[in-house]
Scaffold this active site. Structure first.
Site: not given
Ligand code: NAD
Length: 359
Positions: A143, A167, A171
């Site tokens: 999320d 990060y 993603k």
């Protein structure tokens, strides 16, 4: 399907996903493809390592040659992709490792699937009629790609991406690549974006296992900023079950948010951990609160994440099986019963990382 590759199966979530697939699909060979970085640990799968439908292949997703060898050996029908660099703090000190694994590694996998599978670009966005679905690339994401929320509101599957850390940006890039391969080449895909996981086998660089380990050893409990950061928490076995159900029942081309409807501010979460652990360790109530130690904030720290998992509940009837307090109790019990696992992973390189991070 005969062969399913699960990448990152030696990691925290991956090991629970591998176990779920191995136990529920005796006629399918589950190939755990993992490079065994610091976060990969085959001890996590000791209980199923001798199952006839389980195999382990050591391979690095940043190395197309290593991936090709595994693809040629098994000709997989599906890939469930979890392998990633996953720790936000490490992405701040070493972003390139995240770009290499999370972005390039995902692209390497997609390219091999494109080469090995018969795709049909007429099926835009990877939406295959169910009867024609022979292959599936199921991408597991976070999320954190949605960025940060204010005091109210939830992330929906339609929330625009706004990643804030190396990060989450890596993603987000990998999510976009998966959807682009669906749209451009007719790759049948599913993406799911999940909230923070906790549970057995969680590497102790993350908040909950770090605090469990430090409460046991009476070491400081480092909490960023004012402790008011809010996260939605999901028990890892519930995540693994959701992934298995989505893999089997969801339509291709879909995205699902997975979450526990379970928001906690970090400081309240740590106090709940202390409450449960002091009782289990036979210490006076509140004894370990003296260990709470506020530390300098992480740069670019997102204030609040909260997932709306209504779509998954409505479409597939999924909901978490445990409350946060129950899941936490199971998690603490697991760490208390598996002190050796904890000692093994907190020795060596982890010690050096820990000292650099917090001292
Ligand atoms: P983890 O760090 O515990 O495990 C990652 C695994 O991937 C390890 O076994 C590691 O050896 C392997 N790996 C890393 N680089 C690799 C490479 N180059 N080639 C092959 N294998 C490699 O991570 P996790 O917390 O289990 O997360 C798994 C996935 O779920 C990730 O994609 C992550 O983004 C996603 N996710 C995690 C959370 C969470 O709360 N942990 C929440 C939502 C989504």
């Amino acid at each position: 399907m005969k062969n399913i590759i699960i990448t990152g199966g030696a990691g925290f979530i991956g090991s629970h996903v591998v176990r779920e697939f191995v136990k529920n699909n005796p006629d399918i060979t589950i190939i755990n493809l993992d490079a065994l970085t610091y976060a990969g640990n085959l001890e996590n799968l000791k209980d199923i390592e001798n199952e006839p439908n389980y195999v382990f292949e050591k391979a690095d997703i940043t190395r197309p040659d290593e991936l090709r060898t595994v693809f040629e050996k098994y000709n997989p029908d599906a890939v469930v992709h979890l392998a990633a660099e996953s720790h936000v703090d490490r992405s701040i000190t070493d972003p390139m490792a995240f770009i290499n694994t999370n972005v390039n590694g995902t692209a390497n996998l997609l390219n091999l699937c494109k080469e090995f599978w018969t795709l049909n670009p007429d099926h835009t966005h990877g939406r295959f009629p169910d009867e024609q679905r022979k292959n599936l690339f199921y991408h597991i994401s976070t999320d954190e790609v949605y960025g940060s929320l204010g005091e109210t509101g939830f992330f929906l599957e339609t929330t625009p991406y706004d990643p804030q850390s190396p990060y989450s940006a890596s993603k987000a890039a990998s999510d976009h690549l998966v959807r682009a391969y669906g749209n451009t080449y007719g790759m049948p895909f599913i993406v799911s974006n999940c909230s923070n996981n906790y549970g057995p086998n969680h590497f102790p660089e993350k908040l909950i296992p770090l605090c469990i380990s430090n409460i046991i050893n009476e070491k400081p409990l480092p909490i960023y900023g004012d402790g008011k950061y809010t996260r939605d928490w999901l028990f890892v076995i519930d995540h693994a079950k959701a992934i298995h159900q989505i893999f089997n029942d969801a339509k291709t081309g879909e995205t699902y948010n997975i979450g526990g409807f379970n928001e906690w501010q970090n400081i309240d979460l740590v106090k709940e951990l202390i409450r449960q652990m002091d009782a289990k360790l036979g210490r006076p109530a509140g004894y370990s609160e003296k260990l709470i130690s506020f530390v300098k904030d992480r740069p670019g720290h997102d204030k609040r994440y909260a997932i709306d998992a209504t779509k998954l509940n409505k479409d597939l009837g999924w909901k978490p099986s445990v409350t946060f307090e129950e899941g936490l109790a199971k998690t603490i019990d697991w760490y208390l019963e598996n002190k050796e696992w904890l000692e093994n992973v907190t020795s060596g390189d982890y010690q050096k990382y820990y000292e650099k991070q917090y001292n």
